[in-house]
Design a protein around this motif. Structure first.
Motif, PDB file in Angstrom:
ATOM      1  N   VAL A  61       9.243  42.952  60.804  1.00  0.00           N
ATOM      2  CA  VAL A  61      10.697  42.743  60.784  1.00  0.00           C
ATOM      3  C   VAL A  61      10.988  41.525  59.917  1.00  0.00           C
ATOM      4  CG1 VAL A  61      12.734  42.191  62.163  1.00  0.00           C
ATOM      5  CG2 VAL A  61      11.024  43.765  63.074  1.00  0.00           C
ATOM      6  N   ASP A  62      11.765  41.722  58.887  1.00  0.00           N
ATOM      7  CA  ASP A  62      12.118  40.643  57.967  1.00  0.00           C
ATOM      8  C   ASP A  62      13.117  39.716  58.660  1.00  0.00           C
ATOM      9  OD1 ASP A  62      12.814  39.006  55.869  1.00  0.00           O
ATOM     10  OD2 ASP A  62      13.672  40.592  54.631  1.00  0.00           O
ATOM     11  N   MET A  63      12.751  38.446  58.796  1.00  0.00           N
ATOM     12  CA  MET A  63      13.601  37.492  59.513  1.00  0.00           C
ATOM     13  C   MET A  63      14.921  37.241  58.786  1.00  0.00           C
ATOM     14  SD  MET A  63      12.349  36.730  62.387  1.00  0.00           S
ATOM     15  CE  MET A  63      11.554  38.297  62.614  1.00  0.00           C
ATOM     16  N   ASP A  64      14.930  37.276  57.463  1.00  0.00           N
ATOM     17  CA  ASP A  64      16.189  37.121  56.726  1.00  0.00           C
ATOM     18  C   ASP A  64      17.136  38.270  57.054  1.00  0.00           C
ATOM     19  OD1 ASP A  64      15.774  34.714  55.457  1.00  0.00           O
ATOM     20  OD2 ASP A  64      14.878  35.605  53.679  1.00  0.00           O
ATOM     21  N   TRP A  65      16.577  39.466  57.176  1.00  0.00           N
ATOM     22  CA  TRP A  65      17.410  40.619  57.537  1.00  0.00           C
ATOM     23  C   TRP A  65      17.916  40.473  58.971  1.00  0.00           C
ATOM     24  CZ3 TRP A  65      16.513  44.224  61.439  1.00  0.00           C
ATOM     25  CH2 TRP A  65      17.466  45.246  61.510  1.00  0.00           C
ATOM     26  N   LEU A  66      17.019  40.133  59.886  1.00  0.00           N
ATOM     27  CA  LEU A  66      17.395  40.036  61.291  1.00  0.00           C
ATOM     28  C   LEU A  66      18.471  38.970  61.516  1.00  0.00           C
ATOM     29  CD1 LEU A  66      16.971  40.812  64.267  1.00  0.00           C
ATOM     30  CD2 LEU A  66      15.177  39.070  64.359  1.00  0.00           C
ATOM     31  N   LEU A  67      18.293  37.809  60.947  1.00  0.00           N
ATOM     32  CA  LEU A  67      19.211  36.705  61.214  1.00  0.00           C
ATOM     33  C   LEU A  67      20.458  36.710  60.341  1.00  0.00           C
ATOM     34  CD1 LEU A  67      16.587  33.862  61.672  1.00  0.00           C
ATOM     35  CD2 LEU A  67      17.868  35.062  63.457  1.00  0.00           C
ATOM     36  N   PHE A  68      20.303  37.093  59.071  1.00  0.00           N
ATOM     37  CA  PHE A  68      21.413  36.944  58.131  1.00  0.00           C
ATOM     38  C   PHE A  68      21.870  38.243  57.474  1.00  0.00           C
ATOM     39  CE2 PHE A  68      18.718  33.095  57.994  1.00  0.00           C
ATOM     40  CZ  PHE A  68      19.555  32.259  58.694  1.00  0.00           C
ATOM     41  N   GLY A  69      21.156  39.341  57.718  1.00  0.00           N
ATOM     42  CA  GLY A  69      21.534  40.620  57.126  1.00  0.00           C
ATOM     43  C   GLY A  69      21.130  40.765  55.677  1.00  0.00           C
ATOM     44  N   LYS A  70      20.258  39.889  55.185  1.00  0.00           N
ATOM     45  CA  LYS A  70      19.805  39.961  53.795  1.00  0.00           C
ATOM     46  C   LYS A  70      18.520  40.771  53.735  1.00  0.00           C
ATOM     47  CE  LYS A  70      21.783  35.502  52.673  1.00  0.00           C
ATOM     48  NZ  LYS A  70      21.544  34.140  52.257  1.00  0.00           N
ATOM     49  N   GLY A  71      18.504  41.795  52.897  1.00  0.00           N
ATOM     50  CA  GLY A  71      17.327  42.646  52.803  1.00  0.00           C
ATOM     51  C   GLY A  71      17.533  43.939  53.576  1.00  0.00           C
ATOM     52  N   ASN A  72      16.453  44.606  53.888  1.00  0.00           N
ATOM     53  CA  ASN A  72      16.510  45.908  54.561  1.00  0.00           C
ATOM     54  C   ASN A  72      15.547  45.962  55.734  1.00  0.00           C
ATOM     55  OD1 ASN A  72      18.299  47.221  52.675  1.00  0.00           O
ATOM     56  ND2 ASN A  72      16.595  47.156  51.239  1.00  0.00           N
TER      57      ASN A  72
END
Length: 138
Positions: A61-72
Motif C-alpha cells: 500500500v503506497d503511503m502517499d496514496w493512503l494519506l494524500f491520495g497521490k498515486g494509485n
C-alpha cells in the motif's frame, strides 16, 4: 494534512481489495476494532501507530496514496502480487557504520567535507515498528 473523508474512502478501498471486513482488518493489523470503526466513520484521523501497523502488514500500500491520495492503489507494479497479505520476509541488512563515532569520520568521502556551505544534520529520528522511537541530536 490528511483529509478525513478521502482517507476513509481509500481505507474502504483497501478493505474491499483484500476482501476484509473491518473486524478482520483490525485483527490482521493487530489494532483495536473500535479505532477502525472510528476511522471508517470519519470520526477520527489515523494515528502514526495505525499507519505503521498497516504498512507493516501491507507494504504494497503506497503511503502517499493512503494519506494524500497521490498515486494509485493497487499500483501498476503490484498487479502481479497475490491479493492475500504477504508474510514477513527476511530483510538482509548491509553492515552499518556508526555515523556518530569520531573514529569513522575519516571513512566518509572527502567530497562531504569539502563544501562548508552544505546543510548540516540537526536531528535524526528513528521510528520502530512497536511505536517507540529514538532521537539522535548533534
Amino acid at each position: 494534512m490528511v483529509n478525513g473523508s478521502d482517507f476513509t474512502k481509500r481505507l474502504e478501498k483497501i478493505l474491499e481489495y483484500y476482501s476484509l471486513t473491518a473486524a478482520a482488518f483490525a485483527e490482521e493489523i493487530d489494532f483495536n476494532r473500535s479505532t477502525i470503526s472510528h476511522l471508517l466513520s470519519g470520526r477520527n484521523k489515523p494515528s502514526l501507530e495505525f499507519i505503521m501497523k498497516l504498512y507493516q502488514k501491507f507494504p504494497e500500500v503506497d503511503m502517499d496514496w493512503l494519506l494524500f491520495g497521490k498515486g494509485n492503489f493497487p499500483s501498476t507494479s503490484d498487479n502481479n502480487l497475490d491479493k492475500a497479505p504477504k508474510e514477513k520476509s527476511v530483510i538482509r541488512k548491509e553492515p552499518t557504520m556508526d555515523l556518530f563515532s569520531k573514529e569513522n569520520i575519516s571513512e566518509i568521502p572527502n567530497a562531504v567535507h569539502a563544501n562548508k556551505n552544505q546543510k548540516q544534520i540537526e536531528k535524526i529520528i528513528i521510528f520502530y515498528v512497536d511505536g517507540s522511537f529514538n532521537v539522535y541530536q548533534n
